[in-house]
Write a protein that holds these residues in place. Sequence first.
Motif, PDB file in Angstrom:
ATOM      1  N   GLN A 199       0.811  -1.220   0.000  1.00 62.68           N
ATOM      2  CA  GLN A 199       0.000   0.000   0.000  1.00 62.68           C
ATOM      3  C   GLN A 199       0.847   1.275   0.000  1.00 62.68           C
ATOM      4  OE1 GLN A 199      -3.170   0.415  -0.343  1.00 62.68           O
ATOM      5  NE2 GLN A 199      -3.366   2.571   0.218  1.00 62.68           N
ATOM      6  N   HIS A 200       1.849   1.301   0.851  1.00 68.33           N
ATOM      7  CA  HIS A 200       2.675   2.501   0.995  1.00 68.33           C
ATOM      8  C   HIS A 200       3.394   2.830  -0.317  1.00 68.33           C
ATOM      9  CE1 HIS A 200       5.274   5.460   2.793  1.00 68.33           C
ATOM     10  NE2 HIS A 200       6.312   4.821   2.315  1.00 68.33           N
ATOM     11  N   LEU A 201       3.996   1.799  -0.896  1.00 65.65           N
ATOM     12  CA  LEU A 201       4.745   1.962  -2.143  1.00 65.65           C
ATOM     13  C   LEU A 201       3.800   2.336  -3.284  1.00 65.65           C
ATOM     14  CD1 LEU A 201       7.587   1.754  -3.203  1.00 65.65           C
ATOM     15  CD2 LEU A 201       7.244  -0.694  -3.560  1.00 65.65           C
ATOM     16  N   ARG A 202       2.628   1.737  -3.254  1.00 63.53           N
ATOM     17  CA  ARG A 202       1.623   2.019  -4.275  1.00 63.53           C
ATOM     18  C   ARG A 202       1.263   3.505  -4.287  1.00 63.53           C
ATOM     19  NH1 ARG A 202      -1.714  -2.594  -3.251  1.00 63.53           N
ATOM     20  NH2 ARG A 202      -3.154  -1.317  -2.083  1.00 63.53           N
ATOM     21  N   GLU A 203       1.069   4.042  -3.103  1.00 61.64           N
ATOM     22  CA  GLU A 203       0.708   5.461  -3.008  1.00 61.64           C
ATOM     23  C   GLU A 203       1.843   6.357  -3.491  1.00 61.64           C
ATOM     24  OE1 GLU A 203      -0.645   6.127   0.986  1.00 61.64           O
ATOM     25  OE2 GLU A 203      -2.394   4.823   0.681  1.00 61.64           O
ATOM     26  N   ARG A 204       3.071   5.953  -3.185  1.00 59.14           N
ATOM     27  CA  ARG A 204       4.212   6.747  -3.619  1.00 59.14           C
ATOM     28  C   ARG A 204       4.362   6.718  -5.143  1.00 59.14           C
ATOM     29  NH1 ARG A 204      10.016   5.654  -1.172  1.00 59.14           N
ATOM     30  NH2 ARG A 204      10.898   6.258  -3.179  1.00 59.14           N
ATOM     31  N   LEU A 205       4.261   5.527  -5.714  1.00 63.97           N
ATOM     32  CA  LEU A 205       4.428   5.391  -7.159  1.00 63.97           C
ATOM     33  C   LEU A 205       3.318   6.091  -7.923  1.00 63.97           C
ATOM     34  CD1 LEU A 205       5.898   1.832  -7.468  1.00 63.97           C
ATOM     35  CD2 LEU A 205       6.825   3.895  -8.481  1.00 63.97           C
ATOM     36  N   ARG A 206       2.138   6.053  -7.346  1.00 63.08           N
ATOM     37  CA  ARG A 206       1.002   6.757  -7.901  1.00 63.08           C
ATOM     38  C   ARG A 206       1.339   8.242  -8.095  1.00 63.08           C
ATOM     39  NH1 ARG A 206      -3.649   6.192  -3.644  1.00 63.08           N
ATOM     40  NH2 ARG A 206      -3.610   3.985  -4.172  1.00 63.08           N
ATOM     41  N   GLU A 207       1.887   8.835  -7.041  1.00 64.22           N
ATOM     42  CA  GLU A 207       2.264  10.253  -7.117  1.00 64.22           C
ATOM     43  C   GLU A 207       3.382  10.479  -8.119  1.00 64.22           C
ATOM     44  OE1 GLU A 207       3.101  11.821  -3.239  1.00 64.22           O
ATOM     45  OE2 GLU A 207       1.141  11.141  -2.484  1.00 64.22           O
ATOM     46  N   GLU A 208       4.344   9.560  -8.126  1.00 60.63           N
ATOM     47  CA  GLU A 208       5.462   9.701  -9.070  1.00 60.63           C
ATOM     48  C   GLU A 208       4.968   9.644 -10.507  1.00 60.63           C
ATOM     49  OE1 GLU A 208       8.701   7.452  -6.207  1.00 60.63           O
ATOM     50  OE2 GLU A 208       8.648   6.937  -8.334  1.00 60.63           O
ATOM     51  N   VAL A 209       4.096   8.681 -10.779  1.00 55.85           N
ATOM     52  CA  VAL A 209       3.601   8.512 -12.147  1.00 55.85           C
ATOM     53  C   VAL A 209       2.765   9.712 -12.576  1.00 55.85           C
ATOM     54  CG1 VAL A 209       1.987   7.193 -13.579  1.00 55.85           C
ATOM     55  CG2 VAL A 209       3.709   6.012 -12.236  1.00 55.85           C
ATOM     56  N   ARG A 210       1.940  10.206 -11.655  1.00 54.54           N
ATOM     57  CA  ARG A 210       1.130  11.381 -11.978  1.00 54.54           C
ATOM     58  C   ARG A 210       2.033  12.581 -12.275  1.00 54.54           C
ATOM     59  NH1 ARG A 210      -2.982  13.621 -14.492  1.00 54.54           N
ATOM     60  NH2 ARG A 210      -4.403  14.836 -13.201  1.00 54.54           N
ATOM     61  N   ASP A 211       3.087  12.709 -11.490  1.00 60.66           N
ATOM     62  CA  ASP A 211       4.031  13.802 -11.682  1.00 60.66           C
ATOM     63  C   ASP A 211       4.737  13.691 -13.051  1.00 60.66           C
ATOM     64  OD1 ASP A 211       5.586  16.048 -10.703  1.00 60.66           O
ATOM     65  OD2 ASP A 211       7.260  14.638 -10.697  1.00 60.66           O
ATOM     66  N   ILE A 212       5.210  12.490 -13.362  1.00 62.02           N
ATOM     67  CA  ILE A 212       5.889  12.268 -14.644  1.00 62.02           C
ATOM     68  C   ILE A 212       4.926  12.507 -15.801  1.00 62.02           C
ATOM     69  CG2 ILE A 212       6.850  10.452 -16.136  1.00 62.02           C
ATOM     70  CD1 ILE A 212       8.080   9.244 -13.532  1.00 62.02           C
ATOM     71  N   GLN A 213       3.711  12.003 -15.643  1.00 61.68           N
ATOM     72  CA  GLN A 213       2.699  12.148 -16.692  1.00 61.68           C
ATOM     73  C   GLN A 213       2.421  13.619 -16.976  1.00 61.68           C
ATOM     74  OE1 GLN A 213      -0.805  13.124 -16.095  1.00 61.68           O
ATOM     75  NE2 GLN A 213      -1.299  12.864 -18.270  1.00 61.68           N
ATOM     76  N   GLN A 214       2.370  14.421 -15.918  1.00 64.56           N
ATOM     77  CA  GLN A 214       2.076  15.834 -16.117  1.00 64.56           C
ATOM     78  C   GLN A 214       3.278  16.586 -16.673  1.00 64.56           C
ATOM     79  OE1 GLN A 214       0.335  16.963 -12.309  1.00 64.56           O
ATOM     80  NE2 GLN A 214      -1.700  16.730 -13.194  1.00 64.56           N
ATOM     81  N   ARG A 215       4.463  16.169 -16.263  1.00 62.18           N
ATOM     82  CA  ARG A 215       5.656  16.827 -16.809  1.00 62.18           C
ATOM     83  C   ARG A 215       5.795  16.542 -18.303  1.00 62.18           C
ATOM     84  NH1 ARG A 215      11.142  16.099 -13.839  1.00 62.18           N
ATOM     85  NH2 ARG A 215      10.241  14.558 -12.447  1.00 62.18           N
TER      86      ARG A 215
END
Length: 226
Positions: free
Chosen positions: A167-183
């Motif tokens: 769960q913890h890692l999932r939430e972190r990667l979620r944010e990372e992917v959203r950030d990369i996607q927006q960049r």
Amino acid sequence: MSVLKIKDVSKIFPNGTTAVDSFSLDVADGELVCLLGPSGSGKSTLLRMVGGFETPTSGLMTIDGEDITRVPPEKRPTGMVFQSHALWTHMNVFKNLAFGLKLRKVPADEIKRRVEGVLELVGLGGYGTRSVTQLSGGQQQRVALARSLVLEPKILLLDEPFASLDQHLRERLREEVRDIQQRLKITTLFVTHGQDEALSMADRIVVMRDGKTEQIDRPDVVYREP
Ligand code: ADP
Ligand code: ADP
């Protein structure tokens, strides 16, 4: 402007199962759309059709106006990341990323530049010479994402990419992917059966049931209290 257009697409498997039932969706340039629904609702099948891994039984799918089913595999404008990363364990991280570029005859110096750039982007700068077997589950999924991104796809397709992580890692990667996607402003389809995941990432959520659209809306509308 819509990059991806899905119009009345159905998929009926040879055993008679209708996995996707007259589904339509337009996805705008740079948009992140989550396909949300219970297991068996047709999310994966739809994503696999957009990725060119399955052929629709009927209907039309276009990317920038071009019929997806007519594009040869090596020219597909989509990059897909699966739940299980399927990295090549006999190659180091760099080679996992370089492989697809070599196939496309990209010059060596450009391969190096692109691979190193993408590794930085996913937070794995300097990991090129590591064996993928030495990486954690989260790092392996970052490599899988990088391997898709390095080919500079027009559309990124993610099929429950964090499902095997805690769960913890999932939430972190979620944010990372959203950030990369927006960049990168990369148009993205993200399959999940987790409401919180869809809620935290999506520009729009498509709720699927029995191969059909139950609802399409912005997250704040989908989850508005009645
Ligand atoms: P989801 O991704 O929402 O879990 P799927 O797209 O995997 O849903 O599956 C939708 C339906 O199609 C399910 O009933 C599933 O069993 C069926 N299905 C998926 N792939 C095949 C296949 N290759 N042959 C027959 N039925 C399939
Ligand atoms: P997911 O977790 O994405 O829903 P599944 O476990 O349902 O995936 O399916 C894994 C693989 O098996 C996929 O390639 C899918 O097309 C295939 N598959 C799923 N259901 C069936 C089925 N009823 N008959 C044949 N193949 C299936």
